[in-house]
Enzyme design. Structure first.
Site, PDB file in Angstrom:
ATOM      1  N   GLY A 147       0.778  -1.216   0.140  1.00 26.38           N
ATOM      2  CA  GLY A 147       0.098   0.071   0.203  1.00 26.38           C
ATOM      3  C   GLY A 147       0.741   1.278  -0.076  1.00 26.38           C
ATOM      4  O   GLY A 147       0.413   2.195  -0.411  1.00 26.38           O
ATOM      5  N   GLU A 148       2.208   1.053   0.445  1.00 21.00           N
ATOM      6  CA  GLU A 148       2.836   2.347   0.634  1.00 21.00           C
ATOM      7  C   GLU A 148       3.261   2.709  -0.785  1.00 21.00           C
ATOM      8  O   GLU A 148       3.680   1.947  -1.697  1.00 21.00           O
ATOM      9  CB  GLU A 148       4.117   2.121   1.221  1.00 21.00           C
ATOM     10  CG  GLU A 148       3.654   1.815   2.902  1.00 21.00           C
ATOM     11  CD  GLU A 148       5.024   1.562   3.767  1.00 21.00           C
ATOM     12  OE1 GLU A 148       5.885   1.897   3.418  1.00 21.00           O
ATOM     13  OE2 GLU A 148       4.765   0.814   4.735  1.00 21.00           O
ATOM     14  N   SER A 149       3.471   4.268  -1.059  1.00 26.77           N
ATOM     15  CA  SER A 149       3.856   4.663  -2.426  1.00 26.77           C
ATOM     16  C   SER A 149       5.132   4.242  -2.821  1.00 26.77           C
ATOM     17  O   SER A 149       5.488   3.925  -3.909  1.00 26.77           O
ATOM     18  CB  SER A 149       3.527   6.201  -2.702  1.00 26.77           C
ATOM     19  OG  SER A 149       4.363   6.737  -1.599  1.00 26.77           O
TER      20      SER A 149
END
Length: 1447
Positions: free
Chosen positions: A647-649
């Site tokens: 989920g982290e960019s």
């Protein structure tokens, strides 16, 4: 019949030489036939005003060209002189074909013309020998496929269409059809399909006939595939066969324009087959014309090009529902089923006839591998059971013919279709589930299917475990959970049993079961690079696939550890050598890529981590993908399906960077650089979120997407069409970045199919399984547990006999496989399950268990099966013997066992032996005095139980058994007879060692521990029965007695030591032990000591028990001795025997038999040996001293003791001859001799006069006959001190202290003892005189004579002793004098023997000295040598004088 004769006539014309008359007749016959056809056409034409109204007055008239051509043919037909094959077919075909082509003719005329052409074709006039036949065939095809006619009514139209189909099919079945080219065949199929298409709005008959014709065409065309040589492959691959050539126009309607039929008037509208219909065009003529190579291929005789085109067209029909709308008069539901079903049936026919020849032609094979299978995957999930069934049939045919080319396709089909449908919880209807299960069972009935799935897929680390999944599916589907047994359960059971029976059928004597060593890893090697060296060598590939399966299992275990703790998971794999000790990025990446069951969230987090090692793993992971020639969205889907995108960019960017770099390297296409690939990939992820996230209200448009991606391609824009295609692809099909665990089985998406096709090019070779059980053990180990459970549950719930037998077949197959592959635990589990169904282990709650058993078919079948398995595969039953014995014991309690089930088959004398023990013979079990049906007699046999039903007891009234009860009882008896229970024990000698040992342990366990107090009758009966069985198998396994002996001995010892009162159990134990010894001693000399030592248990019997069985025990011991005396070698063995015999000496009933055994041993020394001599002496003494029986037996026993002296002498001579070691032997003989005379000495004081006197006499004989015994000086001293002197002292004491009534006539015994003293002393005088203790011995002799001289019996001296002693003493002195032993010596040195001798002698008789030594001799003797020196050699005493003196 006429047609057959006509055909035979034609063949005669063409193939045989006939005379002119016959030839002319045949030609005329054919001419008449064609003439009649011309007349038929003309007759129909004349009905119509258009054709009949063209005549004018006079001879002049105008005729239509069609009529003219027909009449011309009429005129010419009879004038032909050539044979028919030499006549140009165009001559008699063209008039009919012109009528067919004409758009002026109506349906009836066209129909008759078509019938005429059909008749010509079916008469086989046209063949390869006919002139210009190829052109004629072309004309027929062209005319019929371009047929035109006026429609007068619907019925006539349908008739014409049917006749068109008839003629076209006849063309393809004609002998000359091989001359048709690819184009013509495609045209024929095209025309027929147009008729099929039009028939959708016509009558049922036309519809069915058109479908039938299409099937026949396909069969006719593809049956030719096997005859095509592989050399045509290059020609078959022409560019004309590109997909678009036979493609469908997606913008057109499915149905042709429907022409309204008129009412039969002259001005009806003409209709023709719609040439421009999208479905009608199989081959695009313009496209073909543009391709030179394609045109050339289509003009060649038909073969691969037309087959590829037709097959491609049939596959394209499966996509028809998406391309073409549904007409207003059609049923959408029916259409959705009918069209695909029709296409699938045609495809199935093509595959059935093409068979394995298809794999020789790459184009056809490629169509099946890709397009066909992709459609099969889609239609396999159809809601229509008919379509699903047909799809499964096609896949089954493909398995038979092309499985080596469809490895991954089969994996996908079973994963995404069969397993998905067969599990009802995934939304499939019951009908779909049933069809899928039926298909799966059909596959399971193919003997090689499951083994090949296991070898090719389960043992491939990149594939699913199809075998395991299917086996689990079948076993779970067979379980009736909270519901009654249904057809689905039985169907699943059939599949399971089909697999098991396939394994069992591969076990034959010709194909021995291989013994595979367990797979182990000793060092690390990259598991993803392992390859098989030789797939044609079973030894090579079997080792390879087992190695791969081991890796796969370890990887799955590692995945489980990884899902709990990634670090520990990797450490586990390092410990199993699947990962290197020092982790490298490539190995970890391959672990993520090729291991199923990993938590995709954890994998995504690992790959997105910023750690340098994780970044390296990410790049290696991306490099495991093949993106060549793949669309960006498809590649991205494949990549993101293997893990969950973090989920982290930052993590997303790292992941997409690795993906973009790999994608740009392999498929740059229009992308300028990898940055463009990265930006576009990121944009696709954002678009995917925007379009498919419900929280996003305002969705991105196509223009927005294009605008967002401006100038990303190295500063320029990407083509709008490219972006538009990507946009619509993402909108229609979401990229799922979150793993979906709900479905259970994956869905076959387009991207996955593309990946599958790529993998199929590089996958390992398909392994074809033969008839050998190469991997069956591994497979069976996986499915055995669930299979046994499933069959057991179905058997438990079943009520139909057919299902019973199906389950039993499965049980027997499981037993065979378990035994042959040495899976003992599985066989034990099977036995446990089966024994439960016998109802024999249940607590009996019914009044008549025997009747209930006879009425229970399931229980009887299960019982037969249990004992069938025990008899066939007993070698591999271990713990299962306990359950089997429980069943046997229940049958025993019910009195249903055969009479001799516990007997030893090798012992023919058993019945006689049993009778001797007081047991009734087995035949007594068949007596009529039987208990009632409700209280079965435990000892009764089969006939005994049956007699219980037939017998009547007058004392206790009871009801007569009904016919049903008698029938049930008879069924019970028949079942038990079929079981052959006795064979288990009588044939136990063939059991393997471990199984035999377990059987013996089971018997011991079933018997229970004996109780000192009274046990219940049932418990005792069970213990007795088990003991009999234990003894039976012991006797049947004499060659392996070492294996069984300790357990048997311990069991019998427990019984003997725990029993304090006589009972059947201890009786069986004692006599069983004796019987074992009797039977085994001759064969097991090395175990003789062990066997005989076991008889010491008899000595430990409680006194009451021993007394009760003493006589029979003695009888058995006697038999043992008589039969095996020569086999008893050791002293320990003889000690046991003699101890048993000695005990009997005082038993009234047993003493006679015991003494008989002793006589057998000691008579003539036959069986006497140094090992048993002393023991036999002691036993004999016991019998001598015993007051039981007559005195003669004691006398006989004394004689046996005395006669044994001969054996000692013989052994002494043998020892002297042996030389070496004789001193030790001589010492033993001396000891035995001393024991003999000591035993006799003890008997000499017996109260019985006869025995006492006889013992003294025998003792004297033994002492006097000791010349052959190697006695030493100490022996002589012992002889007098321990034997002679003690005997005289004891007798003296008895005479003085006991009452006369206790010892009658002691005077005679005293006389004999004094004589013994004198004779023994004189006999041994020479040897005694050399001893230093001679003086002591001599004085002892004198002192005993003196005491006896003074002895008073009943107050007065014994006259016989008063007379005898002086005489004996005188003789003794004379002999001593003659030998120079007794002489006078000087008194120097103290008192001498001379003075002591005369001191004693004078006290006995004062006159003896003067009688022995007159005055002169006494003076001379004073000058002689001292006493104790050797007598002069010049004056020896003659032996005769000595004898005379002694006498």
């Amino acid at each position: 019949m006429g047609r057959l004769r006509l055909q035979s006539g034609i063949k005669a014309i063409e193939e045989e030489e006939v005379d002119d008359c016959e030839g002319t007749s045949s030609r005329v016959a054919l001419a008449c036939m064609i003439n009649s056809e011309v007349g038929a056409v003309l007759a129909v034409m004349r009905r119509n005003v258009r054709w009949g109204g063209r005549y004018v007055g006079g001879d002049e008239h105008l005729e239509h060209s069609l009529i003219q051509s027909l009449k011309t043919l009429r005129r010419q037909i009879f004038s032909l002189e050539h044979k028919w094959h030499a006549v140009n077919p165009n001559l008699y075909l063209k008039p009919f074909l012109d009528v067919i082509r004409s758009d002026e003719t109506g349906a009836p005329i066209t129909g008759v013309a078509l019938s005429s052409v059909y008749k010509i074709l079916t008469l086989d006039i046209l063949d390869l020998n006919t002139v210009n036949v190829d052109n004629a065939m072309y004309l027929i095809v062209d005319a019929v496929t371009s047929c035109r006619f006026e429609v007068t009514d619907p019925a006539s139209e349908e008739v014409v269409l049917m006749k068109i189909l008839q003629v076209l099919l006849a063309c393809m079945k004609s002998k000359a059809s091989v001359l048709l080219n690819n184009q013509h065949v495609c045209t024929i199929v095209n025309t027929c399909f147009r008729v099929v298409h039009q028939a959708g709005t016509k009558g049922e008959l036309l519809q069915r006939f058109s479908h039938h014709t299409m099937h026949e065409l396909v069969k006719c065309i593809f049956s030719h595939l096997k005859d095509i040589e592989e050399s045509q492959l290059s020609n078959g691959g022409s560019p004309l066969l590109a997909p678009e050539i036979g493609g469908l126009d997606k913008g057109s309607d499915f149905h042709a324009k429907q022409v309204e039929n008129g009412d039969g008037s002259v001005g009806v509208e003409e209709t023709r087959l719609p040439v421009g219909s999208p479905v009608a065009n199989l081959v695009d003529q313009n496209s073909v014309a543009e391709l030179t190579n394609g045109a050339q291929a289509m003009s060649e005789p038909y073969g691969i090009p037309c087959m590829v085109e037709i097959f491609h067209f049939l596959c394209s029909l499966l996509n028809i529902t998406e391309q073409i709308g549904v007409g207003p008069n059609s049923n959408p539901i029916a259409f959705e089923e009918d069209v695909p079903l029709f296409a699938l049936r045609l495809i199935n026919s093509a595959i059935e006839l093409g068979g394995s020849s298809i794999q020789k032609h790459p184009k056809l094979l490629a169509l099946i591998q890709d397009e066909l299978f992709r459609n099969l995957m889609q239609f396999g999930l159809s809601m229509s059971p008919l379509i699903v069934s047909m799809v499964c049939s096609i896949v089954l045919n493909l398995y038979h013919h092309l499985r080596t080319e469809l490895k991954l396709q089969f994996e996908a089909f079973f994963s995404c279709v069969i397993l998905r449908l067969a599990k009802s919880r995934h939304g499939a209807l019951y009908q779909q589930q049933e069809v899928a299960m039926e298909a799966l069972v059909d596959f399971c009935r193919q003997n090689t299917f499951m083994p090949e799935m296991y070898a090719n897929l389960d043992c491939d680390i990149t594939c699913n475990n199809i075998f395991e999944d299917l086996a689990n599916l079948l076993s779970k589907s067979a379980f009736p959970v909270n519901c009654p047994l249904s057809a689905m359960h039985i169907l699943a059971l059939d599949g399971l049993i089909a697999i098991i029976q396939g394994m069992a059928s591969r076990i034959t004597d010709a194909c021995p079961v291989p013994d595979h060593a367990p797979v182990e890893f000793e060092e690390y090697s990259p598991f993803w690079t392992v390859k098989c060296k030789n797939y044609s060598d079973p030894d090579s590939w079997v080792k390879f696939v087992r190695h791969q399966k081991y890796i796969k299992r370890r990887l799955m275990i590692g995945a489980d550890h990884f899902n709990r703790d990634p670090k520990k998971g990797l450490e586990f794999l390092q410990g199993t050598h699947l990962l290197p000790e020092k982790l490298d990025p490539q190995s970890v990446a391959c672990f993520f890529r090729y291991t199923a069951g990993l938590d995709k969230n954890l994998v995504g987090d690992f790959l997105g981590n910023h750690d340098d090692f994780c970044v390296q793993v990410l790049h290696e992971f991306a490099w495991t993908f093949d993106f060549h020639e793949m669309n960006l969205d498809t590649a991205l889907r494949l990549f993101l399906e293997t893990f969950r995108l973090p989920g982290e960019s930052q993590k997303i960017q790292r992941v997409l960077e690795a993906f973009s770099e790999r994608y740009y390297e392999q498929s740059p296409h229009i992308l300028a650089n990898k940055d463009a690939a990265l930006l576009l990939s990121y944009s696709l992820i954002m678009l995917n979120t925007d379009q498919h996230n419900v929280q996003v209200k305002k969705k991105m448009t196509e223009e927005d997407f294009i605008r967002n991606n401006r100038l990303i391609n190295g500063g320029s824009d990407l083509p709008r069409e490219f972006l538009t295609e990507l946009f619509h692809s993402i909108c229609k099909n979401e990229i799922k970045t979150t793993p979906d665990y709900s479905a259970g089985f994956p869905e076959m998406t387009p991207s996955r199919w593309i990946d599958l096709m790529r993998k199929s090019k590089n996958t390992s070779q398909y392994i074809v399984y033969d008839s050998r059980p190469l991997l069956d053990r591994d497979m069976f180990a996986i499915m055995s547990g669930p299979t046994i459970a499933a069959i057991s549950v179905v058997f438990d719930h079943a009520e139909q006999e057919e299902v019973f037998h199906t389950c039993i077949d499965g049980f027997l197959a499981v037993a065979k496989i378990s035994a042959c592959h040495h899976l003992d635990d599985v066989l034990d589990d099977l036995v446990v399950s089966l024994c439960k169904f016998t109802t024999l282990l249940n607590a009996s709650s019914v009044e008549e268990p025997v009747i209930a058993f006879g009425d229970d078919l399931k229980a009887r079948i299960a019982t037969e099966t249990v004992f069938s398995i025990a008899n066939r595969y007993g070698d591999y039953i271990h713990t299962g013997w306990r359950n089997i014995l429980d069943c046997i014991l229940k049958l025993h309690k019910l009195g249903l066992l055969p009479a001799r089930v516990a007997s030893d088959a090798a012992d023919d004398s058993e019945y006689a032996l049993d009778s001797a023990h007081g047991k009734p013979p087995p035949s007594s079990q068949y007596a009529s005095h039987l208990p009632s049906m409700g209280t079965p007699r435990r000892s009764s046999g089969l006939m005994g139980r049956f007699s219980q039903l037939l017998s009547l007891d007058t004392e206790e009234p009871r009801s007569q058994p009904t016919e049903q009860q008698l029938a049930a009882h008879q069924r019970t008896l028949q079942t038990i007879q079929k079981c052959h229970i006795d064979t288990i024990f009588t044939e136990s000698k063939f059991l393997q060692a471990e199984s035999l040992l377990q059987l013996a342990k089971a018997l011991t366990w079933a018997a229970g521990r004996p109780q000192k107090v009274n046990s219940s009758p049932d418990d005792e009966d069970t213990a007795v029965f088990c003991l009999e069985l234990l003894i039976a198998i012991t006797l049947n396994n004499r060659d392996r007695i070492v294996l069984l002996w300790q357990g048997v001995y311990d069991h019998i010892a427990n019984i003997v030591q725990s029993t304090v009162i006589p009972c059947t159990l201890v009786e069986k134990a004692v006599f069983g032990l004796l019987r074992i010894c009797q039977r085994l001693l001759p064969y097991k000399e090395n175990l003789a000591d062990e066997l005989l030592r076991s008889l010491q248990l008899i000595l430990k019997l409680d006194a009451r028990v021993a007394d009760a069985y003493c006589e029979n025990i003695t009888l058995e011991v006697t038999r043992l001795v008589k039969a095996n005396a020569s086999h008893i070698k050791s002293q320990m063995g003889w000690r046991t025997i003699t101890s048993l015999l000695s005990i009997t000496a005082r038993h009234p009933e047993a003493s006679e038999v015991g003494f008989e055994a002793l006589v057998f041993i000691m008579s003539e020394g036959t069986h006497l040996s140094p090992a048993n001599y002393i023991l036999c002496l002691e036993a004999s003494r016991q019998f001598v001293e015993s007051r039981v029986g007559l005195t003669d037996r004691s006398v006989h026993a004394l004689d046996l003791m005395a006669e044994s002296m001969a054996s000692l002498v013989r052994w002494s001579h043998e020892a002297k001859r042996a030389g070496e070691g004789s001193e030790k032997i001589s010492e033993g003989i001396r000891d035995m001799w001393l024991r003999l005379v000591q035993a006799l000495r003890k008997i000499c004081v017996d109260q019985r006069e006869e025995i006492r006197n006889h013992a003294v006499t025998l003792l004297q004989r033994c002492l006097a006959g000791s010349e052959g015994i190697p006695l030493s000086g100490s022996s002589f001293l012992q002889l007098f001190d321990l034997i002679v002197f003690v005997l005289l002292d004891d007798l003296l004491e008895i005479a003085q202290s006991h009452l006369p009534k206790d010892y009658r006539n002691m005077e005679g015994t005293l006389v004999l003892s004094v004589k013994l003293l004198s004779k023994v002393f004189l006999q041994l005088l020479q040897e005694l005189s050399l001893l230093s203790s001679f003086c002591k011995i001599w004085l002892g002799v004198l002192s005993r004579m003196e005491k006896y001289m003074k002895l008073k019996v009943r107050g007065k001296r014994c006259e016989k002793l008063q007379e005898l002693i002086p005489e004996l003493l005188k003789n003794t002195l004379l002999v001593m004098k003659a030998k120079g032993i007794l002489i006078r010596r000087s008194t120097i040195g103290g008192d001498s023997l001379w003075e002591l001798t005369w001191l004693h002698v004078n006290s006995i008789s004062a006159s003896l000295q003067s009688e022995v030594f007159p005055g002169k001799e006494l003076q001379q003797d004073s000058e002689s040598p001292h006493l104790g020196s050797s007598p002069p050699e010049s004056s020896p005493l003659p032996s005769g004088d000595i004898s005379q003196a002694v006498g």
